[in-house]
Design a protein around this motif. Structure first.
Motif, PDB file in Angstrom:
ATOM      1  N   SER A 152      94.193 -42.083  25.437  1.00 32.06           N
ATOM      2  CA  SER A 152      93.777 -40.702  25.730  1.00 32.06           C
ATOM      3  C   SER A 152      92.632 -40.729  26.728  1.00 32.06           C
ATOM      4  N   SER A 202      90.023 -37.988  29.469  1.00 32.62           N
ATOM      5  CA  SER A 202      89.609 -36.688  29.955  1.00 32.62           C
ATOM      6  C   SER A 202      89.219 -36.864  31.420  1.00 32.62           C
ATOM      7  N   THR A 251      92.920 -33.087  29.802  1.00 37.29           N
ATOM      8  CA  THR A 251      93.062 -34.243  28.925  1.00 37.29           C
ATOM      9  C   THR A 251      94.474 -34.803  29.067  1.00 37.29           C
ATOM     10  N   THR A 278      88.147 -42.563  34.789  1.00 41.92           N
ATOM     11  CA  THR A 278      87.228 -42.621  33.658  1.00 41.92           C
ATOM     12  C   THR A 278      87.729 -43.597  32.604  1.00 41.92           C
ATOM     13  N   THR A 308      89.135 -42.295  26.220  1.00 37.61           N
ATOM     14  CA  THR A 308      88.450 -41.829  25.008  1.00 37.61           C
ATOM     15  C   THR A 308      89.090 -42.416  23.758  1.00 37.61           C
ATOM     16  N   GLN A 309      90.339 -42.875  23.897  1.00 38.17           N
ATOM     17  CA  GLN A 309      91.015 -43.578  22.808  1.00 38.17           C
ATOM     18  C   GLN A 309      91.917 -44.642  23.414  1.00 38.17           C
TER      19      GLN A 309
END
Length: 224
Positions: free
Chosen positions: A125, A127, A167, A200, A203-204
């Motif tokens: 995941s 963003s 996302t 980036t 996030t997971q």
């Protein structure tokens, strides 16, 4: 036997000519065949049991059967083992560095050739812009080395739109089958890593195993 006037006579027994009569008259005397039915030596393994690919069954003849018939049969008895792992967070690992998957320890009990299957489910995941993928492999803990050519591409997210705020994510499962010849008991485990490409950080990044999809190792013996 002794005859008249001290003479000695040799009296040969009468042998039934029936086909089921295994007795034979030889120059040395009457030959009575003896048959032994036994398992092939298999030290340190046993003739039957979970360490063998084939079990041999021997049934003795019924008393007074003629001919005496031994029944010998073989049954496939290839052992198999499995290991369902636990969801593992890959974010703490350094980029492009493998780490063990939690709960992964597949114990192969005996020598032979084993078909080993790895099922790996990965979740990513992000963003914003993103470019990362997950790879899994099989590692031989006993040998202290990765099993060659078992690297498996599990999942990838690549979002090149600069400054994108949405996302993004992906959830995929990959399967790998290999044949592994071992000379004795070994322990295998699943390992996984993330490879960062652009954008980036995720996030997971996880190797997932739950009721919606399991990650696991399986093995069954295909040859002694």
């Amino acid at each position: 036997m002794a005859g008249a006037c001290g003479r000695t006579y040799r009296v040969d027994p009468r042998l039934d000519p029936a086909a089921c009569n295994a007795l034979a008259q030889t120059a040395s005397g009457l030959l009575v065949p003896r048959t032994l039915v036994d398992a092939v030596p298999s030290t340190p393994l046993t003739p039957t049991g979970p360490q063998r690919s084939v079990n041999i069954d021997v049934t003795a003849p019924v008393a007074d059967d003629c001919p005496a018939t031994w029944e010998i049969g073989a049954r496939l008895a290839a052992p198999f083992v499995s290991d369902v792992v636990t969801t593992t967070d890959l974010l703490p690992l350094a980029d492009d560095t493998y780490g063990p998957v939690t709960g992964s320890a597949l114990a192969i009990p005996a020598a032979g050739v084993w078909a080993v299957t790895m099922v790996a489910r990965g979740v990513l995941s992000f963003s914003g812009t993103a470019g990362t993928f997950i790879v899994a492999r099989i590692y031989n803990v006993t040998a202290g080395a990765a099993v060659p050519n078992t690297e498996t591409f599990v999942t990838q997210v690549r979002q090149n739109v600069a400054g994108a705020a949405q996302t993004t994510g992906d959830n995929d499962t990959s399967t790998m089958l290999t044949y592994l010849a071992v000379t004795g008991p070994v322990t295998l485990r699943m390992e996984a890593k993330t490879v960062f490409q652009l954008g980036t950080q995720p996030t997971q990044a996880s190797l997932v195993s739950d009721s919606n999809g399991r990650s696991a190792l399986f093995a069954h013996k295909v040859r002694d």
